[in-house]
Each structure stands twice: as C-alpha cells, then as structure tokens.
Design an enzyme around this catalytic site. Structure first.
Site, PDB file in Angstrom:
ATOM      1  N   HIS A  23       0.831  -1.209   0.000  1.00 11.02           N
ATOM      2  CA  HIS A  23       0.000   0.000   0.000  1.00 11.02           C
ATOM      3  C   HIS A  23       0.866   1.260   0.000  1.00 11.02           C
ATOM      4  CE1 HIS A  23      -2.762   2.831   2.378  1.00 11.02           C
ATOM      5  NE2 HIS A  23      -3.414   2.591   1.256  1.00 11.02           N
ATOM      6  N   ARG A  24       0.838   1.982  -1.102  1.00  7.79           N
ATOM      7  CA  ARG A  24       1.699   3.162  -1.291  1.00  7.79           C
ATOM      8  C   ARG A  24       3.170   2.758  -1.165  1.00  7.79           C
ATOM      9  NH1 ARG A  24      -1.645   7.279   2.808  1.00  7.79           N
ATOM     10  NH2 ARG A  24      -3.674   6.357   2.408  1.00  7.79           N
ATOM     11  N   GLU A  50       0.667  -0.900  -4.668  1.00 11.51           N
ATOM     12  CA  GLU A  50      -0.491  -0.018  -4.856  1.00 11.51           C
ATOM     13  C   GLU A  50       0.022   1.406  -4.813  1.00 11.51           C
ATOM     14  OE1 GLU A  50      -3.987   2.463  -3.339  1.00 11.51           O
ATOM     15  OE2 GLU A  50      -1.956   2.275  -2.564  1.00 11.51           O
ATOM     16  N   ASP A  52      -1.203   5.830  -5.745  1.00 10.37           N
ATOM     17  CA  ASP A  52      -2.308   6.762  -5.969  1.00 10.37           C
ATOM     18  C   ASP A  52      -1.937   7.755  -7.063  1.00 10.37           C
ATOM     19  OD1 ASP A  52      -3.962   5.913  -3.570  1.00 10.37           O
ATOM     20  OD2 ASP A  52      -2.061   6.442  -2.622  1.00 10.37           O
ATOM     21  N   HIS A  65      -0.888  10.561  -2.635  1.00 11.44           N
ATOM     22  CA  HIS A  65      -2.211  10.212  -2.111  1.00 11.44           C
ATOM     23  C   HIS A  65      -3.117  11.424  -1.961  1.00 11.44           C
ATOM     24  CE1 HIS A  65      -5.265   9.371   0.959  1.00 11.44           C
ATOM     25  NE2 HIS A  65      -5.273   8.165   0.432  1.00 11.44           N
ATOM     26  N   GLU A 132      -4.380   3.364  -8.360  1.00 10.15           N
ATOM     27  CA  GLU A 132      -5.669   3.899  -7.898  1.00 10.15           C
ATOM     28  C   GLU A 132      -5.826   5.335  -8.380  1.00 10.15           C
ATOM     29  OE1 GLU A 132      -6.312   4.184  -3.613  1.00 10.15           O
ATOM     30  OE2 GLU A 132      -8.032   5.466  -4.072  1.00 10.15           O
ATOM     31  N   LYS A 134      -7.209   8.766  -8.127  1.00  7.40           N
ATOM     32  CA  LYS A 134      -7.836   9.588  -7.102  1.00  7.40           C
ATOM     33  C   LYS A 134      -8.860  10.522  -7.748  1.00  7.40           C
ATOM     34  CE  LYS A 134      -6.346   8.180  -3.183  1.00  7.40           C
ATOM     35  NZ  LYS A 134      -7.301   7.317  -2.479  1.00  7.40           N
ATOM     36  N   ASP A 264       0.671  -1.898   4.518  1.00  9.87           N
ATOM     37  CA  ASP A 264       1.805  -0.967   4.607  1.00  9.87           C
ATOM     38  C   ASP A 264       3.098  -1.715   4.937  1.00  9.87           C
ATOM     39  OD1 ASP A 264       0.006   1.170   4.281  1.00  9.87           O
ATOM     40  OD2 ASP A 264      -0.263   1.412   6.440  1.00  9.87           O
TER      41      ASP A 264
HETATM   42  O1  G3P Z   1      -6.587   1.148  -2.887  1.00  4.32           O
HETATM   43  C1  G3P Z   1      -6.788   0.829  -1.554  1.00  4.32           C
HETATM   44  C2  G3P Z   1      -6.528   2.018  -0.662  1.00  4.32           C
HETATM   45  O2  G3P Z   1      -5.339   2.633  -1.078  1.00  4.32           O
HETATM   46  C3  G3P Z   1      -7.637   2.991  -0.707  1.00  4.32           C
HETATM   47  O3  G3P Z   1      -7.498   3.996   0.227  1.00  4.32           O
HETATM   48  O4  G3P Z   1      -7.029   6.261   0.914  1.00  4.32           O
HETATM   49  O5  G3P Z   1      -5.244   4.563   1.081  1.00  4.32           O
HETATM   50  O6  G3P Z   1      -5.927   5.409  -1.142  1.00  4.32           O
HETATM   51  P1  G3P Z   1      -6.369   5.097   0.250  1.00  4.32           P
HETATM   52 MG    MG Z   2      -4.751   4.191  -2.483  1.00  2.00          MG
END
Ligand code: G3P
Ligand code: MG
Length: 284
Positions: A23-24, A50, A52, A65, A132, A134, A264
C-alpha cells in the site's frame, strides 16, 4: 473462479494467493508513494504495489495520495495547482517520522514525488501495479481531474506494452472506472469502497457494473466476508482488502480466501501468512 478474461494475465503472473499488495509501497517503513517505498516493497517480497494517481497543472500523472501537499512534503497547496517542475523541487520525505516527530530521517535525502511513468520503469517487470485513480465523487472539479487521469493512464498503457499485463486499475469513483472501461475494455478494474453499505450489497452492484475486483475496507469486512469472497469468485471477481497491517488479521483474511492483502508492511504480512498457512498455492 469463473474465467474472467480481463484477469487472465494477473492470474497467470501471480498464481499464489493471497497477493501481497504494498500500500503506497512499503509505506509503514519509509515515505509513502516514493520510489524508495516501491523499491523496498519489491525487496520485501510484495507481489504488487499499490499507488495513488493525481495530475499536475501541466498534465503529468504523479503519484501522491492527498490532493494537498502538506501532509507528506514541504510544499503548500494542491498538486493540481503546481507544475511537475514545481513538484520536483519538493522533499517527499520531509514529514515522515517513525518516532512521533522526534526525528525525520528521510529529510533532505532527495526523495521526490515520482511521476507514474518513473514508477512503471523503476519497478521490475515481474511486479504488478495497482494504480488507484484519485477522484472524489462528491467534488465535480476533482472528478473532472479524475477523468483526465483515466484518459492519460489509458494512453500510457498504449506506450508501455508490458504494463497492460500487470496493471489493475482501481478507484473509489465508478465514473472514472467507466471511462477506463470505455477507452480500453480489456483493462481490469477494481472499485474501492467504504463500509457504508452491507458487503453483499456492495458486491452485487459491483457484479452488475462489470468490475473485476472488489476492494473493500478491512473495517467493514465483517461476518459476511467468507460468503462474499465465495460469491465474488463465482462471479469472476477478485477481493483485495485494505489496509491490513495486523499480521493476525492478514492470516484470518488469507484463510477466508481473499485474493489480495493491501498492506503498509509487505514483508511482515508475507512472513506471517507464510508461517501460518505454509507456502500454499491457491489456484482459482
Ligand atoms: O486502494 C486501496 C486504498 O489505497 C484505498 O485507500 O485512501 O489509502 O488510497 P487510500
Ligand atoms: Mg490508495
């Protein structure tokens, strides 16, 4: 799992489940959405990263993000009000701390907000990318930017042929996913959700819309989880849950048969799952 041609490439590339989706990047350990975070995620055994996507004033896709710069950088204002050259002056490691603000170990190390293209060319080709888009559905201006991101992403996929094979596009905004689908019907799409409707209801609407992956928030992944995973698989959808930083919870989700764990801490999550369940191979 029902055959879903849009997922064929991801299934073939990553047969073992659950996928560890960083995640990120490895954002629990180093500044999020930086090349450093993505490289570390790869070193830690993530299957996918992942990230953003946002857009600059001069139309570049960048990986950040928040809409605003303050939380993660030494910049001020909105990403979309700055050019890429402006953003390249900023320190993307400026605010990262692991000790509540006593120290900022990544300041002045040269970490930058990366462009999406930089990430695509930096991350090894065997690693998947969950991009992802945004776009805030309640904000028409942001939504318009989301549409532009969708168009630019599809154009970029045409230029990086290998990207198509390892890309999963997601968003909280169904409208931008629908734009991607219209422009490139073969790309797999995942809808991210908040726990505002019952899980089975969310899945039903996702199947009706023809998406390929369901990305629910872990907080809402309740007693319906096992049934929803089964129903999703029958309908040919993946279930990738976010954001899961407790190893114990990751093990529970793996046992339920989820396809991806968005975390994470890719290494800790991977090791916990491997220890608990063995180096199992779960095939659809
Ligand atoms: O894509 C899953 C997650 O990243 C969504 O929430 O706010 O962390 O981008 P966020
Ligand atoms: Mg995300």
């Amino acid at each position: 799992m029902l055959k879903n041609p849009r997922l064929r490439s991801l299934h073939a590339r990553f047969p073992k489940r659950p996928w560890i989706i960083a995640h990120r990047g490895a954002s629990g350990l180093v500044p999020e959405n930086t090349l450093t975070a993505f490289v570390l995620a790869v070193e830690q055994g993530a299957d996918l990263i992942e990230l953003d996507l946002r857009i600059t004033r001069d139309g570049h896709l960048v990986v950040l993000h928040d809409a605003a710069l303050e939380r993660t950088t030494n910049g001020r204002g909105f990403v979309h009000d700055h050019t890429l050259a402006d953003l390249h002056q900023l320190d993307a490691g400026y605010t990262f701390t692991l000790d509540g603000g006593a120290t900022f170990p990544f300041r002045r190390l040269g970490l930058r907000i990366p462009t999406f293209e930089e990430v695509v060319t930096t991350v090894p080709q065997h690693i998947g990318i969950n991009a992802e888009i945004k776009s805030a559905p309640w904000d028409p201006a942001d939504r318009q930017r989301g549409q532009v991101i969708a168009e630019k992403l599809v154009a970029l996929v045409q230029r990086h042929l290998n990207l198509r094979e390892r890309l999963l596009v997601s968003s909280f905004d169904a409208a931008v996913l629908d734009t991607v689908r219209r422009l490139d019907p073969e790309l797999p799409l995942g809808l991210c959700t908040l726990p505002i409707a019952p899980l089975p209801e969310q899945l039903r609407s996702m199947v009706e819309c023809g998406y390929d992956a369901f990305h629910p928030m872990d907080i809402g992944f309740d007693e319906h989880g096992a049934a929803v995973v089964n129903a999703a698989h029958l309908a040919g959808l993946l279930v990738n849950v976010w954001t899961v930083d407790s190893p114990e919870r990751a093990i529970e989700l793996a046992a339920l048969g989820v396809d991806g764990i968005i975390t994470d801490y890719p290494e800790a999550t991977r090791l916990a799952i491997e220890r608990a369940l063995g180096a199992f191979v779960q095939r659809p």
